[in-house]
Design a protein around this motif. Structure first.
Motif, short mmCIF file in Angstrom:
data_model
loop_
_atom_site.label_atom_id
_atom_site.label_comp_id
_atom_site.label_asym_id
_atom_site.label_seq_id
_atom_site.Cartn_x
_atom_site.Cartn_y
_atom_site.Cartn_z
N VAL A 158 -10.12 -8.46 10.49
CA VAL A 158 -8.85 -8.44 9.75
C VAL A 158 -7.99 -7.32 10.33
CG1 VAL A 158 -9.80 -6.92 7.95
CG2 VAL A 158 -7.78 -8.28 7.45
N VAL A 159 -6.70 -7.60 10.43
CA VAL A 159 -5.77 -6.53 10.78
C VAL A 159 -5.11 -6.10 9.47
CG1 VAL A 159 -3.70 -5.89 12.05
CG2 VAL A 159 -5.38 -7.42 13.09
N LYS A 164 5.54 0.91 3.77
CA LYS A 164 5.97 1.40 2.46
C LYS A 164 6.04 0.29 1.42
CE LYS A 164 7.87 5.91 2.93
NZ LYS A 164 8.22 6.27 4.32
N SER A 165 6.34 -0.95 1.88
CA SER A 165 6.51 -2.02 0.90
C SER A 165 5.18 -2.62 0.42
CB SER A 165 7.40 -3.11 1.48
OG SER A 165 6.86 -3.57 2.68
N SER A 170 -4.33 -9.66 7.70
CA SER A 170 -4.19 -10.88 8.51
C SER A 170 -5.46 -11.13 9.30
CB SER A 170 -3.05 -10.75 9.52
OG SER A 170 -1.96 -10.08 8.98
N SER A 171 -5.80 -12.43 9.44
CA SER A 171 -6.97 -12.78 10.21
C SER A 171 -6.67 -14.01 11.05
CB SER A 171 -8.15 -13.05 9.28
OG SER A 171 -9.33 -13.18 10.03
N THR A 172 -7.24 -14.04 12.24
CA THR A 172 -7.04 -15.18 13.13
C THR A 172 -8.39 -15.64 13.64
OG1 THR A 172 -4.92 -14.26 13.82
CG2 THR A 172 -5.87 -15.95 15.24
N ILE A 180 -2.48 -12.25 3.82
CA ILE A 180 -2.26 -11.98 2.39
C ILE A 180 -1.51 -10.67 2.31
CG2 ILE A 180 -3.37 -11.50 0.17
CD1 ILE A 180 -5.84 -13.15 1.48
N LEU A 181 -0.36 -10.71 1.63
CA LEU A 181 0.45 -9.51 1.47
C LEU A 181 0.32 -9.01 0.03
CD1 LEU A 181 2.72 -7.52 2.41
CD2 LEU A 181 4.35 -9.22 1.58
#
Lengths: 260, 14
Positions: A158-159, A164-165, A170-172, A180-181
């Motif tokens: 996973v990256v 700040k938000s 993320s995964s590939t 997922i945010l």
């Protein structure tokens, strides 16, 4: 000698369950200040550690520094014999190779006693530099577990991008990709109840690529704490902390992956 | 291609 009385076996059960698949055996280091542990997995990619402070026990007595070599598979099996609400008394008499665990049921009508043979383990201690992380994320431990579980269906790593938000995971993989945010969130949900909050404190945006196999292993500590804290610095190991009520913590360190 | 680093790259033995 050591005598430490823990009010609820469930704490020790959860700690052992969250470490036993990463480390097969290690020393429990006991001193006046409490019981601690640090060990790496066999591949030196992940380090697990915990601290249980003396004031979390009642009473706690340890008159000299002790290193007690424990096989986690054995400890896990024996702790399965304790009820969650049992009091656990941990006892070690000097110059023996036996650790005694006594489980006292809440009604006091059942007292079980188990002895574990201790191992002679020479352990290497890593000194972990104390540095302020570039980014510190606090989020729901259940949410973190769900993300790790969901993304390992896509890829092996996973990256984690923290800005700040919010935090983006993320995964590939060979068959596709997913992300997922999690946004910084308020502390109160629609019903006015306090909801787990996501907070991001940072001096720099951070991006780290990490093994999902290890992260999924670390989430076994999620039942200990409503929150997980992730300390992240670019090109440095991730540190994950789960508090153990107000008496200590479990910390995991995971080395990052880098692009060739 | 990504490479998995080990903790020995970052932490020193005591």
């Amino acid at each position: 000698m050591l005598e430490a009385r823990l009010p609820a076996a469930s704490i020790l059960k959860k700690i052992v369950e969250s470490i036993k698949d990463l480390v097969s055996q290690a020393n429990f280091d006991c001193s006046e200040s409490g019981i601690s542990f640090q060990a790496m997995d066999e591949s030196n990619i992940a380090l697990s550690s915990f601290l249980l402070r003396a004031d979390g026990f009642d009473p706690y007595r340890c008159d000299r520094k002790l290193s007690l070599g424990i096989r986690f598979a054995t400890l896990s099996k024996i702790l399965k014999c304790a009820g969650n609400d049992d009091v656990v008394v941990i006892r070690y008499a000097d110059d023996t190779d036996i650790l005694s665990l006594v489980f006292e049921a809440p009604d006091n009508n059942r007292i079980s006693e188990f002895d574990i043979k201790l191992l002679d383990i020479s352990s290497e201690y890593l000194s972990i530099p104390e540095q302020e992380p570039e980014c510190k994320v606090k989020m729901s431990s259940a949410e973190f577990s769900r993300i790790c579980r969901d993304l390992i269906t896509i890829g092996s790593s996973v990256v984690i991008d923290a800005t700040k938000s919010g935090v983006k995971f993320s995964s590939t993989g060979d068959d596709g990709s997913g992300s997922i945010l999690i946004k910084q969130s308020a502390s109160v949900d629609g019903d006015g109840k306090a909801a787990p909050q996501t907070t991001v404190e940072m001096s720099e945006p951070v991006s780290l690529e990490l093994s999902l196999k290890y992260l999924n292993n670390f989430t076994k500590a999620a039942p200990l704490s409503e929150y997980v804290v992730m300390n992240m610095t670019n090109d440095s190991p991730l540190m994950l902390q789960f508090d153990v009520s107000d008496i200590g913590y479990i910390r995991y360190f995971l080395a990052p992956q880098i692009k060739d | 291609m990504t490479n998995q680093l080990t903790l020995n790259n970052f932490f020193s033995n005591n």
